[in-house]
Every structure is written in structure tokens, then in C-alpha cells.
Design an enzyme around this catalytic site. Sequence first.
Site, mmCIF file in Angstrom:
data_model
loop_
_atom_site.group_PDB
_atom_site.id
_atom_site.type_symbol
_atom_site.label_atom_id
_atom_site.label_comp_id
_atom_site.label_asym_id
_atom_site.label_seq_id
_atom_site.Cartn_x
_atom_site.Cartn_y
_atom_site.Cartn_z
ATOM 1 N N ASP A 81 28.890 10.688 -31.154
ATOM 2 C CA ASP A 81 29.424 11.559 -30.099
ATOM 3 C C ASP A 81 30.869 11.147 -29.782
ATOM 4 O O ASP A 81 31.218 9.955 -29.849
ATOM 5 C CB ASP A 81 28.524 11.412 -28.860
ATOM 6 C CG ASP A 81 28.749 12.510 -27.837
ATOM 7 O OD1 ASP A 81 29.177 13.606 -28.224
ATOM 8 O OD2 ASP A 81 28.477 12.270 -26.640
ATOM 9 N N HIS A 82 31.692 12.113 -29.430
ATOM 10 C CA HIS A 82 33.089 11.890 -28.995
ATOM 11 C C HIS A 82 33.775 10.727 -29.699
ATOM 12 O O HIS A 82 33.955 9.643 -29.118
ATOM 13 C CB HIS A 82 33.151 11.646 -27.484
ATOM 14 C CG HIS A 82 32.887 12.880 -26.682
ATOM 15 N ND1 HIS A 82 33.782 13.905 -26.551
ATOM 16 C CD2 HIS A 82 31.789 13.246 -25.982
ATOM 17 C CE1 HIS A 82 33.259 14.854 -25.797
ATOM 18 N NE2 HIS A 82 32.041 14.487 -25.449
ATOM 19 N N HIS A 133 28.502 20.752 -23.979
ATOM 20 C CA HIS A 133 28.599 19.395 -23.425
ATOM 21 C C HIS A 133 28.329 19.472 -21.928
ATOM 22 O O HIS A 133 28.533 20.506 -21.309
ATOM 23 C CB HIS A 133 29.998 18.814 -23.684
ATOM 24 C CG HIS A 133 30.149 18.313 -25.084
ATOM 25 N ND1 HIS A 133 30.321 16.990 -25.384
ATOM 26 C CD2 HIS A 133 30.102 18.963 -26.270
ATOM 27 C CE1 HIS A 133 30.395 16.839 -26.696
ATOM 28 N NE2 HIS A 133 30.264 18.034 -27.261
ATOM 29 N N GLY A 138 25.289 18.647 -20.177
ATOM 30 C CA GLY A 138 23.994 19.241 -19.821
ATOM 31 C C GLY A 138 23.534 18.855 -18.418
ATOM 32 O O GLY A 138 22.903 19.655 -17.726
HETATM 33 P P1 13P Z 1 26.210 14.890 -19.246
HETATM 34 O O1 13P Z 1 26.524 13.466 -18.920
HETATM 35 O O2 13P Z 1 26.733 15.841 -18.215
HETATM 36 O O3 13P Z 1 24.758 15.099 -19.508
HETATM 37 O O4 13P Z 1 26.993 15.250 -20.587
HETATM 38 C C1 13P Z 1 26.757 14.530 -21.760
HETATM 39 C C2 13P Z 1 27.665 14.928 -22.855
HETATM 40 O O5 13P Z 1 28.146 16.040 -22.896
HETATM 41 C C3 13P Z 1 27.928 13.919 -23.898
HETATM 42 O O6 13P Z 1 28.809 14.367 -24.875
#
Ligand code: 13P
Length: 278
Positions: A81-82, A206, A208
Site C-alpha cells: 500500500d502507498h 481509499h 474506508g
Molecule cells: P482508512 O484508515 O480510512 O480505513 O483508510 C485506509 C486506506 O485507505 C489505506 O490506504
Amino acid sequence: MLVNTKEILTEAQQGQYAVAAFNVYNLETAQAAIQVSEREGTPVIIALGERYFPTVDVEGFSAMIKAMAEKVKIPVALHLDHAYEKESIIRAIRAGFTSVMYDGSKYDLEQNIRFTKEIVEIAHMAGVSVEAEIGSVARGAFSDEEEGDGTLTDPQSAKAFVAETNVDFLAAAIGTVHGMYQGEPKIDLALLEKIREAVGIPLVLHGGSGTPEDVVKKAIELGICKVNVNTEVSMAAVSYLEKYAEKKQMAHLSIIMEEMQQAMEPVITKFVRLLSQK
Ligand code: 13P
């Protein structure tokens, strides 16, 4: 079983449901996400952010997830992720991740296209799928993500971006935030519809956590196939730990970790059911 993330998301797109990508940081979050998904019979994406690379043994973590994935019947994907650095992406690919997110959202469109394209070429050679982002997701409360400026995704830029980079999934910025909302969420579903019309690939939401359930459901109808979930799971674990600390009793760490995992399971179940439209 461990599968390529693209396989999971292509099926989700065809079946008009979404798959949760749970951010994990330790054994307990990974076990909670995989065990709940196995119980519910839904695929799951296990996501590790680049920001944990200094503190998490990436190769060891990947081996652990692969071993867990082999024991369950549901499809499990392992996602970076990211990631902002090419080195991290190459490290994740070498370690066996099944997809990577290159986050070039801080660059202008032309630079973001150039950098993302290079990542896509490298990842595709290894059979790894790629997520990228244009526009930028802002940060709300209790999140540990980087601050984004909240710029929404422009559909025509999204179209050009996807055509030029050959990316597999696109994170669309439509007003959700990483973490909990401070004030009313302002989520632009009409914009999501335009983005979906402009690009044919699976779209990613992104932020959620805290997003109203009816908005998530509508977003899935409008092409969202992957929803990232982090903060609400973290909050469930931390709330358990805070309550435990109030008791001022010394317990064994193994029991605390077990109970912390149990505390995360209801929120994970909530998201799994919401996204799979069960
Ligand atoms: P939240 O922390 O709002 O659930 O988002 C997580 C996210 O988008 C990780 O890339």
C-alpha cells in the site's frame, strides 16, 4: 491460496462487489483479516504500507502471509500500500507481493504518468499488478497515513493516465479521507460515475473507515472493486488495550494479544459483509 490481486479484482468487477484490503501491521491483524474472510467465504487483500518498512521485516512478513494463505480456501492477495519509492516496490516484488501501489499523487499529471509507467513496466515483467492514484486523499482523525491535499480526481486526466500507464487499478479521490471524518463526509458519487465512464479498470476507494455504509454500497454499484480499511480496525484494537490498561492488572502478553485480535474481528466482519454485499 495466494492469488494475484488482479484476479480477485477482475472477478469483483464482473460480480459487482468489492473486496476489502485490510492494512495489517502484525500477526494478530493478519490472522483476524484472513480468519474472518475465510469464515465469511470472501477473498481478502492483505496490505502493508511502505511506511512500515523500517519496522516490519518485509520478507519475513511476506513469508508469513503466504504460509497463512496456503492454509485457507479463499483467495488471498498480498498488496504493497502507498509506496513512494521505487526501491520499496522492487523489494516487495522480490518478496512475493502480488500487487503494489505506486503513489505519485503529489506529482503533476505528467510526472505521475512518467513515474507510474516505469513502475508498471517493472511490476508487469514480474507478473505483479499495479495500483496508482491521481487526485489525493486527505487525512482525517486517528490515521497514520501521509497527509494528502484532498484534490479530487479529474475524469479526463484519469482516462489519459490509465491509457498511458497501463495501470491495473486506479485509486479515485472522490472526497473520502484516510481515518475518521471530522464533520460531515462530502463524497462525490456523481464524480465517481464520470470516472467509471472514463476508465474501464477496477476502481479503488481509499479511506474506508467512517465512510457511511450507504455511500460505500453506492460506490460499489458505481465501479469500486477494492475498499481500503485501516483506522477502524486500529481503533478497535487500541480501544481494547485502553480498557485493559484501565484495569491496572498484569496479564500475560499472549492473552492480551489474543483478546486484541478478538476485539478487531467484529469490525472486520462488518466490512467483509458490507463489501461482499451479503
Ligand atoms: P482508512 O484508515 O480510512 O480505513 O483508510 C485506509 C486506506 O485507505 C489505506 O490506504
